[in-house]
Enzyme design. Structure first.
Site, mmCIF file in Angstrom:
data_model
loop_
_atom_site.group_PDB
_atom_site.id
_atom_site.type_symbol
_atom_site.label_atom_id
_atom_site.label_comp_id
_atom_site.label_asym_id
_atom_site.label_seq_id
_atom_site.Cartn_x
_atom_site.Cartn_y
_atom_site.Cartn_z
ATOM 1 N N ASP A 148 0.832 -1.186 0.000
ATOM 2 C CA ASP A 148 0.000 0.000 0.000
ATOM 3 C C ASP A 148 0.875 1.247 0.000
ATOM 4 O O ASP A 148 2.085 1.171 -0.227
ATOM 5 C CB ASP A 148 -1.001 -0.014 1.160
ATOM 6 C CG ASP A 148 -0.322 0.023 2.513
ATOM 7 O OD1 ASP A 148 0.883 0.345 2.597
ATOM 8 O OD2 ASP A 148 -1.012 -0.267 3.506
ATOM 9 N N VAL A 149 0.263 2.357 0.266
ATOM 10 C CA VAL A 149 0.944 3.637 0.123
ATOM 11 C C VAL A 149 2.106 3.780 1.117
ATOM 12 O O VAL A 149 3.019 4.564 0.901
ATOM 13 C CB VAL A 149 -0.100 4.785 0.231
ATOM 14 C CG1 VAL A 149 -0.656 4.885 1.628
ATOM 15 C CG2 VAL A 149 0.463 6.093 -0.235
#
Lengths: 138, 138, 138, 138
Positions: C22-23
């Site tokens: 994810d980010v």
């Protein structure tokens, strides 16, 4: 159900998207963690903060534990009401997260999600996060 | 099939994971974009570079276009051979990416993926990326 | 670690795929539920059964509860050893599922996954499933 | 943009969910195929049919080809307007699918998605599907 609902700190409506269904025709179990995460992020947004903002202040909320009970599966075309209540236990922030089928209110999952804060990489007491969530913590 | 295989620059085996199946019991169409991306990243790794490394040098490869033909669906328990051939067309890097069912070689998808490079936010001629892929570009 | 490993009923190696990050640059929390599910399905396969086979016999294993502790995040390019131990508690089948970073063995997640069986829609005692897993249940 | 919008057969608003972002902080490319699929399913719903209904009538719409151009990446907290126009070319149903950032209308992706119908496993002329979409086909 009605009584408990009024106790939540936040709730949001989410629609099932067909690609979230698995071969059994129901929402795959992992997607509920997505729904729960999405709800926490929307809640943060309402609380006037975001993971991005916190990161910029040197705080990284980290998921430590999830306990999730699957009660009724959701399927194609359904909507859910995803509800959240926050409490603090020392350095741990505990999100009680319950999802109900909408609009009939049938319980879908009940989850308890524990988050801690890292400040510059080390476990923190969580005071900065507590400040951001001040009005929700009793 | 055998002839063409020898022309690929890179190939890797990937197994279908059951959660990638949709309600029809076959791999959901979006997952093939995941497989293609995974293959490009493995290829970069073999070429001695990575998106992280490139980013650190100020280069950001950006997906511009994907054309994907779905020929045979994959299902539970199957494996695929994901193959890649790279060519350059000015600033554009074009990945010919073909996936075959393994081991019987039945064609699964044929895709053409176009990537360009941003250097500090602006479209670049792609010379730095070309250097990284030097031995694969004819 | 070495001692406990020998007690598992099944283990499999899984590689992180970059699109699972994810980010924050680490594997998104929901993907661990995918890894756990994938491991259970591989285990069923080794035990000589599958969810498809069970369904054909009128048995539907249903996920009832997951408790998952996140210890160390996985990131790009890493591999994990996903281990499983099965026990039965009346109608409930409890999978102790631990994931270790490979090859250094650092614990990644520890999970307990509870599955029950529906037979023609009603909660069953689980005897048919127990039969399929006979050699693993003590 | 305004002119073209009025030509679409269907449009729906979709919100980015944070778990759809990848390590670059933008929506991962594969998720756009999810958005496009979700839009087609909502469109079918509005047209008074569904993949489930069609399947029950012995028709299985199958994805044959996707061409997708990535113009502007979406990121955390954004919304999109996902628009669709349908036309038929013999046995092929072609969905022109464009996604715009909402509310400023910046083009995000432009895609062309080709679907054919299997009737009891064999490629069909598509007349039954055409009937379902009658009012949208010119």
């Amino acid at each position: 159900m009605t009584d408990r609902t009024t106790e939540y700190d936040f709730e949001t409506l989410i629609s099932v998207r067909d690609y979230e269904l698995d071969v059994q025709g129901i929402v795959n179990n992992a997607n509920y963690l997505h729904y729960l995460e999405h709800t926490r992020h929307e809640f943060c947004h309402e609380a006037g903060t975001s993971f991005r903002t916190m990161h910029a202040r040197g705080i990284d909320p980290v998921l430590r534990h999830v306990s999730i009970e699957y009660l009724t599966p959701l399927t194609s075309g359904q909507q859910m009401r995803s509800c959240l209540r926050l409490r603090r236990k020392g350095p741990r922030f505990i999100f009680q997260q319950d999802i109900y089928r909408h609009p009939d209110g049938v319980p879908v999952v009940k989850a308890e999600v524990t988050v801690v804060c890292l400040e510059n990489g080390a476990l923190s007491r969580g005071d900065i996060l507590a400040e951001a969530f001040e009005k929700y913590l009793r």
